[in-house]
Scaffold this motif. Sequence first.
Motif, short mmCIF file in Angstrom:
data_model
loop_
_atom_site.label_atom_id
_atom_site.label_comp_id
_atom_site.label_asym_id
_atom_site.label_seq_id
_atom_site.Cartn_x
_atom_site.Cartn_y
_atom_site.Cartn_z
N ALA A 209 -13.61 10.99 -2.93
CA ALA A 209 -13.12 9.74 -2.32
C ALA A 209 -13.76 9.40 -0.98
N GLY A 210 -14.37 10.38 -0.30
CA GLY A 210 -14.99 10.08 0.99
C GLY A 210 -13.97 9.54 1.98
N SER A 211 -14.23 8.35 2.50
CA SER A 211 -13.34 7.74 3.50
C SER A 211 -12.05 7.20 2.88
N GLY A 212 -11.99 7.12 1.55
CA GLY A 212 -10.80 6.61 0.88
C GLY A 212 -10.82 5.11 0.63
N ILE A 213 -11.96 4.47 0.89
CA ILE A 213 -12.02 3.01 0.78
C ILE A 213 -11.77 2.53 -0.65
N LEU A 214 -12.32 3.25 -1.65
CA LEU A 214 -12.11 2.82 -3.04
C LEU A 214 -10.65 2.99 -3.45
N SER A 215 -10.00 4.03 -2.93
CA SER A 215 -8.57 4.23 -3.21
C SER A 215 -7.76 3.06 -2.69
N LEU A 216 -8.12 2.58 -1.50
CA LEU A 216 -7.42 1.42 -0.92
C LEU A 216 -7.66 0.16 -1.76
N PHE A 217 -8.89 0.02 -2.28
CA PHE A 217 -9.17 -1.12 -3.17
C PHE A 217 -8.30 -1.04 -4.42
N ALA A 218 -8.20 0.17 -5.00
CA ALA A 218 -7.40 0.35 -6.22
C ALA A 218 -5.93 0.01 -5.95
N ALA A 219 -5.44 0.41 -4.78
CA ALA A 219 -4.05 0.07 -4.41
C ALA A 219 -3.90 -1.44 -4.26
N GLN A 220 -4.92 -2.08 -3.67
CA GLN A 220 -4.89 -3.55 -3.55
C GLN A 220 -4.81 -4.21 -4.92
N ALA A 221 -5.45 -3.59 -5.91
CA ALA A 221 -5.48 -4.16 -7.27
C ALA A 221 -4.19 -3.87 -8.04
N GLY A 222 -3.24 -3.19 -7.39
CA GLY A 222 -1.92 -3.01 -8.01
C GLY A 222 -1.70 -1.68 -8.69
N ALA A 223 -2.53 -0.67 -8.38
CA ALA A 223 -2.34 0.65 -8.99
C ALA A 223 -0.95 1.20 -8.66
N LYS A 224 -0.34 1.88 -9.64
CA LYS A 224 0.97 2.50 -9.42
C LYS A 224 0.84 3.64 -8.42
N HIS A 225 -0.19 4.50 -8.64
CA HIS A 225 -0.47 5.57 -7.68
C HIS A 225 -1.94 5.96 -7.77
N VAL A 226 -2.51 6.31 -6.61
CA VAL A 226 -3.91 6.72 -6.55
C VAL A 226 -3.98 8.12 -5.96
N TYR A 227 -4.73 9.01 -6.62
CA TYR A 227 -5.01 10.34 -6.09
C TYR A 227 -6.46 10.34 -5.60
N ALA A 228 -6.63 10.47 -4.28
CA ALA A 228 -7.97 10.46 -3.68
C ALA A 228 -8.42 11.90 -3.50
N VAL A 229 -9.31 12.36 -4.38
CA VAL A 229 -9.75 13.77 -4.36
C VAL A 229 -11.05 13.87 -3.57
N GLU A 230 -11.04 14.68 -2.51
CA GLU A 230 -12.22 14.84 -1.65
C GLU A 230 -12.30 16.29 -1.18
#
Length: 239
Positions: free
Chosen positions: A32-53
């Motif tokens: 996930a690095g900085s977590g930016i893609l996880s934040l995008f996924a949350a913006q798109a309405g994901a129920k939950h995101v696991y950011a593995v780094e």
Amino acid sequence: TREDYVRTGTYYAAVIENRADFLGRVVVDVGAGSGILSLFAAQAGAKHVYAVEASEMAEYARRLIAGNPSLGQRITVVKGKVEEVELPEKADILISEPMGTLLVNERMLESYVIARDRFLVPNGKMLPTMGRIHMAPFSDEYLFVEIANKALFWQQQNYYGVDLTPLYGSAFQGYFSQPVVDAFDPRLLVAPAIFHPIDFTSVKEEDLYEIEIPLSFIASVGSRVHGLACWFDVLFNGS
């Protein structure tokens, strides 16, 4: 950098335009690095995101996500390698930025494939879904001369009383065996490109250890070939 800006913008578009794939779904962000893609996924309405780094970047991801609480409450940062971490549930969709130089360098694709096998539900989605390595011969006299000139140092017969020429051939070979990582003008290509597809949804981890790409080109113009130009793209097959 500008390249990062373009790449991140492309990922943002890929996630937001495929909102239907994320809405109410469980997402794993691989590397996930900085977590930016996880934040995008949350913006798109994901129920939950696991950011593995696995790296120390996980701490920065935690800070960035904590600083965006309306999205961050649906994101869990998991520090560790995808080969080792345990997650409480399976993912409906994987997101990642697994591309190294010429797609396969840096060995990040393997982690993406391992995450698929460990965490993704059957027929789950992967964004990106597929990569393609493109290759074509090129002719570039200027680049050839620039690299050849680097070896000129070894043509000195009296360098502080030492004859360097015995190593000239090896130096010449050495400089030309190094890849040049840079943008190039497509007009330098002298034949139509071929491409080698890698389907992330089905490729096996061991298929990535050694990749053989048979090459056959028909030159469209008569000219000296100085090398092989290679580039890649990735495809996001969302809904």
